[in-house]
Design an enzyme around this catalytic site. Structure first.
Site, PDB file in Angstrom:
ATOM      1  N   SER A  32       0.825  -1.212   0.000  1.00  0.00           N
ATOM      2  CA  SER A  32       0.000   0.000   0.000  1.00  0.00           C
ATOM      3  C   SER A  32       0.865   1.270   0.000  1.00  0.00           C
ATOM      4  O   SER A  32       2.050   1.249   0.357  1.00  0.00           O
ATOM      5  CB  SER A  32      -0.919   0.011   1.219  1.00  0.00           C
ATOM      6  OG  SER A  32      -1.713  -1.155   1.224  1.00  0.00           O
TER       7      SER A  32
HETATM    8  N1  SAM Z   1      -0.553  -5.064   4.181  1.00  0.00           N
HETATM    9  C1  SAM Z   1       0.076  -5.330   2.919  1.00  0.00           C
HETATM   10  C2  SAM Z   1       1.470  -4.815   2.840  1.00  0.00           C
HETATM   11  O1  SAM Z   1       1.937  -4.153   3.788  1.00  0.00           O
HETATM   12  O2  SAM Z   1       2.122  -5.106   1.831  1.00  0.00           O
HETATM   13  C3  SAM Z   1      -0.742  -4.855   1.753  1.00  0.00           C
HETATM   14  C4  SAM Z   1      -1.596  -5.920   1.301  1.00  0.00           C
HETATM   15  S1  SAM Z   1      -2.448  -5.893  -0.192  1.00  0.00           S
HETATM   16  C5  SAM Z   1      -3.038  -4.257  -0.382  1.00  0.00           C
HETATM   17  C6  SAM Z   1      -3.869  -6.829   0.364  1.00  0.00           C
HETATM   18  C7  SAM Z   1      -3.557  -8.263   0.698  1.00  0.00           C
HETATM   19  O3  SAM Z   1      -4.734  -8.855   1.235  1.00  0.00           O
HETATM   20  C8  SAM Z   1      -3.147  -9.117  -0.489  1.00  0.00           C
HETATM   21  O4  SAM Z   1      -1.910  -9.692  -0.254  1.00  0.00           O
HETATM   22  C9  SAM Z   1      -4.254 -10.161  -0.573  1.00  0.00           C
HETATM   23  O5  SAM Z   1      -3.805 -11.417  -1.028  1.00  0.00           O
HETATM   24  C10 SAM Z   1      -4.721 -10.211   0.851  1.00  0.00           C
HETATM   25  N2  SAM Z   1      -6.060 -10.755   1.079  1.00  0.00           N
HETATM   26  C11 SAM Z   1      -7.197 -10.568   0.358  1.00  0.00           C
HETATM   27  N3  SAM Z   1      -8.226 -11.226   0.913  1.00  0.00           N
HETATM   28  C12 SAM Z   1      -7.737 -11.846   2.023  1.00  0.00           C
HETATM   29  C13 SAM Z   1      -8.292 -12.668   3.042  1.00  0.00           C
HETATM   30  N4  SAM Z   1      -9.602 -13.007   3.064  1.00  0.00           N
HETATM   31  N5  SAM Z   1      -7.501 -13.098   4.029  1.00  0.00           N
HETATM   32  C14 SAM Z   1      -6.188 -12.787   4.045  1.00  0.00           C
HETATM   33  N6  SAM Z   1      -5.592 -12.020   3.114  1.00  0.00           N
HETATM   34  C15 SAM Z   1      -6.354 -11.539   2.128  1.00  0.00           C
END
Ligand code: SAM
Length: 228
Positions: free
Chosen positions: A74
């Protein structure tokens, strides 16, 4: 070693310290991030360590960046805003949903006592785990799974951060907050959402809107139901 991250054991070519300081001044302080411990964490955690080497020169830009599998690390400001909203003192137990690169979890790990983080993609989780190890961060527990249902075993949490966008706020996550605990989550449509801050008051939850935002979808039983 994960194909997403083949450079971890190589010596760092540059420290990027100056870029990081500029990021903190221009992108965070100038936009109202005032918590000194949050600003300090963004100076200490090297964002470039969480992305592939070919993107390092953009690591301190004011934007999200790709981390593979159509996911992103992000924008620094959004990570800071979500972190500041938790008002951490260093004693808290935090749950993050959506580990992605691990950057947000690493920031939280500096500012709280224990971080639990959940990622649905095993390959991203593996890479993030490797980065935590390489940085010597030991207070993060990571599991692969559906974070929309939280991580009940270690609940209740003082703070929960969801880093993917949900059509509605998952009830399981609200229920895993302790009294006075805070949940930060983007809620809305697939292209635009509102970033909400909930605070638990008994069986009620105060809700405040922090800003508009655009996150990748939260996919799971209490989020969106498929990749499309
Ligand atoms: N916090 C992260 C970082 O610092 O890089 C940013 C993450 S990215 C914007 C969102 C993440 O949420 C992705 O890696 C995606 O695979 C994960 N995601 C989506 N749905 C999810 C779920 N139900 N449970 C866990 N992870 C999930």
């Amino acid at each position: 070693m994960s194909s997403l991250f083949s450079n971890l054991n190589r010596p760092m070519k540059r420290s990027y310290k100056l870029q990081r300081e500029n990021m903190v001044d221009r992108q965070l302080k100038n936009r109202g991030i005032t918590d000194e411990s949050v600003l300090d964490a963004f100076n200490r955690i090297e964002r470039h360590r969480f992305i592939e080497e070919s993107l390092w020169d953009r690591a301190y830009n004011d934007s999200p960046l790709p981390i593979g599998l159509n996911q992103t690390i992000s924008q620094p400001y959004i990570v800071a805003l979500m972190t500041q909203a938790l008002e951490l003192t260093g004693e808290e137990k935090i749950l993050e949903v959506g580990t992605g690169s691990g950057y947000q979890a690493a920031i939280l790990a500096l500012l709280s006592s224990q971080v639990f983080t959940i990622e649905r993609h095993g390959e991203l989780a593996k890479t993030a785990r490797r980065v935590f190890e390489s940085l010597g961060i030991h207070n993060i527990a990571l599991r692969v799974g559906d974070g929309t249902i939280g991580w009940k075993e270690y609940s209740p949490y003082d703070g929960i951060i969801v880093t993917a966008a949900s059509p509605e706020t998952p009830k399981s996550l609200l229920n895993q907050l302790c009294e006075g605990g805070k949940l930060v989550i983007p809620v809305g449509g697939e292209s635009l959402q509102k970033l909400y801050l909930y605070t638990r008051r008994g069986d009620d939850f105060d809700r405040k809107t922090l800003c508009n935002c655009a996150f990748v979808p939260l996919i799971g039983s209490e989020g969106w139901n498929n990749d499309s």
